[in-house]
Write a protein that holds these residues in place. Sequence first.
Motif, mmCIF file in Angstrom:
data_model
loop_
_atom_site.group_PDB
_atom_site.id
_atom_site.type_symbol
_atom_site.label_atom_id
_atom_site.label_comp_id
_atom_site.label_asym_id
_atom_site.label_seq_id
_atom_site.Cartn_x
_atom_site.Cartn_y
_atom_site.Cartn_z
ATOM 1 N N UNK A 267 4.571 -21.622 -6.949
ATOM 2 C CA UNK A 267 4.461 -20.754 -5.771
ATOM 3 C C UNK A 267 4.581 -19.280 -6.157
ATOM 4 N N UNK A 268 5.458 -18.985 -7.122
ATOM 5 C CA UNK A 268 5.618 -17.594 -7.552
ATOM 6 C C UNK A 268 4.336 -17.081 -8.199
ATOM 7 N N UNK A 269 3.690 -17.937 -8.979
ATOM 8 C CA UNK A 269 2.411 -17.544 -9.573
ATOM 9 C C UNK A 269 1.375 -17.273 -8.483
ATOM 10 N N UNK A 270 1.330 -18.132 -7.485
ATOM 11 C CA UNK A 270 0.402 -17.911 -6.372
ATOM 12 C C UNK A 270 0.754 -16.624 -5.621
ATOM 13 N N UNK A 271 2.067 -16.392 -5.403
ATOM 14 C CA UNK A 271 2.481 -15.167 -4.711
ATOM 15 C C UNK A 271 2.089 -13.930 -5.519
ATOM 16 N N UNK A 272 2.246 -14.028 -6.851
ATOM 17 C CA UNK A 272 1.860 -12.895 -7.690
ATOM 18 C C UNK A 272 0.361 -12.614 -7.563
ATOM 19 N N UNK A 273 -0.436 -13.682 -7.535
ATOM 20 C CA UNK A 273 -1.882 -13.492 -7.372
ATOM 21 C C UNK A 273 -2.201 -12.881 -6.008
ATOM 22 N N UNK A 274 -1.517 -13.364 -4.958
ATOM 23 C CA UNK A 274 -1.757 -12.821 -3.616
ATOM 24 C C UNK A 274 -1.320 -11.360 -3.538
ATOM 25 N N UNK A 275 -0.181 -11.036 -4.158
ATOM 26 C CA UNK A 275 0.278 -9.642 -4.145
ATOM 27 C C UNK A 275 -0.713 -8.757 -4.890
ATOM 28 N N UNK A 276 -1.254 -9.264 -5.997
ATOM 29 C CA UNK A 276 -2.243 -8.496 -6.737
ATOM 30 C C UNK A 276 -3.494 -8.256 -5.886
ATOM 31 N N UNK A 277 -3.919 -9.291 -5.158
ATOM 32 C CA UNK A 277 -5.061 -9.126 -4.264
ATOM 33 C C UNK A 277 -4.750 -8.118 -3.163
ATOM 34 N N UNK A 278 -3.530 -8.201 -2.612
ATOM 35 C CA UNK A 278 -3.129 -7.250 -1.568
ATOM 36 C C UNK A 278 -3.104 -5.834 -2.117
ATOM 37 N N UNK A 279 -2.584 -5.681 -3.344
ATOM 38 C CA UNK A 279 -2.545 -4.363 -3.956
ATOM 39 C C UNK A 279 -3.957 -3.810 -4.164
ATOM 40 N N UNK A 280 -4.855 -4.688 -4.627
ATOM 41 C CA UNK A 280 -6.241 -4.248 -4.807
ATOM 42 C C UNK A 280 -6.867 -3.852 -3.475
ATOM 43 N N UNK A 281 -6.592 -4.635 -2.431
ATOM 44 C CA UNK A 281 -7.117 -4.305 -1.111
ATOM 45 C C UNK A 281 -6.547 -2.979 -0.609
ATOM 46 N N UNK A 282 -5.225 -2.758 -0.875
ATOM 47 C CA UNK A 282 -4.609 -1.499 -0.469
ATOM 48 C C UNK A 282 -5.228 -0.308 -1.184
ATOM 49 N N UNK A 283 -5.505 -0.464 -2.488
ATOM 50 C CA UNK A 283 -6.139 0.632 -3.222
ATOM 51 C C UNK A 283 -7.556 0.896 -2.700
ATOM 52 N N UNK A 284 -8.272 -0.186 -2.387
ATOM 53 C CA UNK A 284 -9.618 -0.013 -1.829
ATOM 54 C C UNK A 284 -9.557 0.684 -0.476
ATOM 55 N N UNK A 285 -8.585 0.269 0.353
ATOM 56 C CA UNK A 285 -8.434 0.890 1.666
ATOM 57 C C UNK A 285 -8.032 2.356 1.529
ATOM 58 N N UNK A 286 -7.170 2.660 0.543
ATOM 59 C CA UNK A 286 -6.786 4.056 0.322
ATOM 60 C C UNK A 286 -7.999 4.889 -0.078
ATOM 61 N N UNK A 287 -8.865 4.309 -0.901
ATOM 62 C CA UNK A 287 -10.095 5.023 -1.291
ATOM 63 C C UNK A 287 -10.971 5.290 -0.086
ATOM 64 N N UNK A 288 -11.128 4.290 0.777
ATOM 65 C CA UNK A 288 -11.941 4.461 1.975
ATOM 66 C C UNK A 288 -11.323 5.476 2.925
ATOM 67 N N UNK A 289 -9.978 5.468 3.047
ATOM 68 C CA UNK A 289 -9.319 6.463 3.902
ATOM 69 C C UNK A 289 -9.523 7.861 3.342
ATOM 70 N N UNK A 290 -9.473 7.990 2.032
ATOM 71 C CA UNK A 290 -9.718 9.293 1.414
ATOM 72 C C UNK A 290 -11.157 9.763 1.676
ATOM 73 N N UNK A 291 -12.097 8.811 1.587
ATOM 74 C CA UNK A 291 -13.485 9.167 1.893
ATOM 75 C C UNK A 291 -13.625 9.607 3.352
ATOM 76 N N UNK A 292 -12.951 8.901 4.258
ATOM 77 C CA UNK A 292 -13.003 9.288 5.676
ATOM 78 C C UNK A 292 -12.377 10.653 5.871
ATOM 79 N N UNK A 293 -11.270 10.921 5.207
ATOM 80 C CA UNK A 293 -10.610 12.219 5.330
ATOM 81 C C UNK A 293 -11.513 13.325 4.787
ATOM 82 N N UNK A 294 -12.194 13.021 3.665
ATOM 83 C CA UNK A 294 -13.135 13.999 3.106
ATOM 84 C C UNK A 294 -14.277 14.275 4.083
ATOM 85 N N UNK A 295 -14.743 13.214 4.731
ATOM 86 C CA UNK A 295 -15.824 13.381 5.718
ATOM 87 C C UNK A 295 -15.372 14.237 6.890
#
Length: 342
Positions: free
Chosen positions: A270-298
Amino acid sequence: MPLNSGLVCESFGKAMAEVADRNLTSEINTALPEAYHPLRADFNNAMGTLRQSLQSVAQVTASIDVAIREISCATDDLSRRTLQQAASVEKSAAALDQITATVRSTAQRAEEVGMLVDRSKTGIEQSETIVHQAIASMGAIEQSSGSIGSITDVMDEVAFQTNILALNAGVEAARAGDAGKGFAVIAAEVRVLAQRSADAAREIKALIAKSREEVRSGVALVGETGKALKTIITDVAEINRHISVIVEASTEQAAALQDVNAAVSTIDHNTQQNAAMVEQTSAAGRSLATEAEQLNTLIESFTLQANPEAWAGKDTRHPIPTQPVAALDTVPSGAYRLETAQ
């Protein structure tokens, strides 16, 4: 009227050109004919509402960007800690595997020792039986020695009587003179044989007495051996009882450790699965931060203030406003003219 129409077109054209150039601070302040005052007010109110809306969007976007970056940092930290926890759990699972194998081996060896103790107990009990038989045999030997002693007493008595008879026969042969010489020789030989029989009987009696003493000593030693064997049997029985308890406890510990090992393996998975899910969440957060930065730039590409430097110096990282923007039809004229040039 043509002059007035030209002025109106020029004023609105200039304002629309500024809007097309993403300058939302454009307002019509030119003196127009009275018939165009409502149109000028509506245009200025619309621009003010649009500026206010985009400013609110910019503020919300900045807050979202800050929150997303914080979430991204937190998820990255959580991902690292989850990976470290997964590694620790994996090491714990390996250690539990070794402990389980050790306890299982200990239980098996303890069981083997219990079997050896049972075998030793059986041998000692057989030895005790043999000791009792030896004691009985020595008692029989002692009784036989007593019987032999009685027989030697009889032999000694017979030799004594024979000696007396031979002595009397010699006396009578001496009285007979020459006629009793041969009888006298026989009487002398009988006396010698009687004396030798008496001496042999005394030697046998002495040997039997010595044997009886040795038999008594042997019986005492065998009795002590029997007592020692009884003590050993009692101690072996106690050892066997403790070993049985150890075997039972080791078996229970092995079963419990096996259950714990299974639970730790599940936690590890379960910890391995949680680590994978957290990594996916972190990647999604970084992608969302990039999109928010693009929106702010716009949004920053629009001019929302007459003094851009003042707007650029503001800290937009504030909580998201909970009050909705007022409806356009309730906004009074000029209400959205924010920080216009004085």
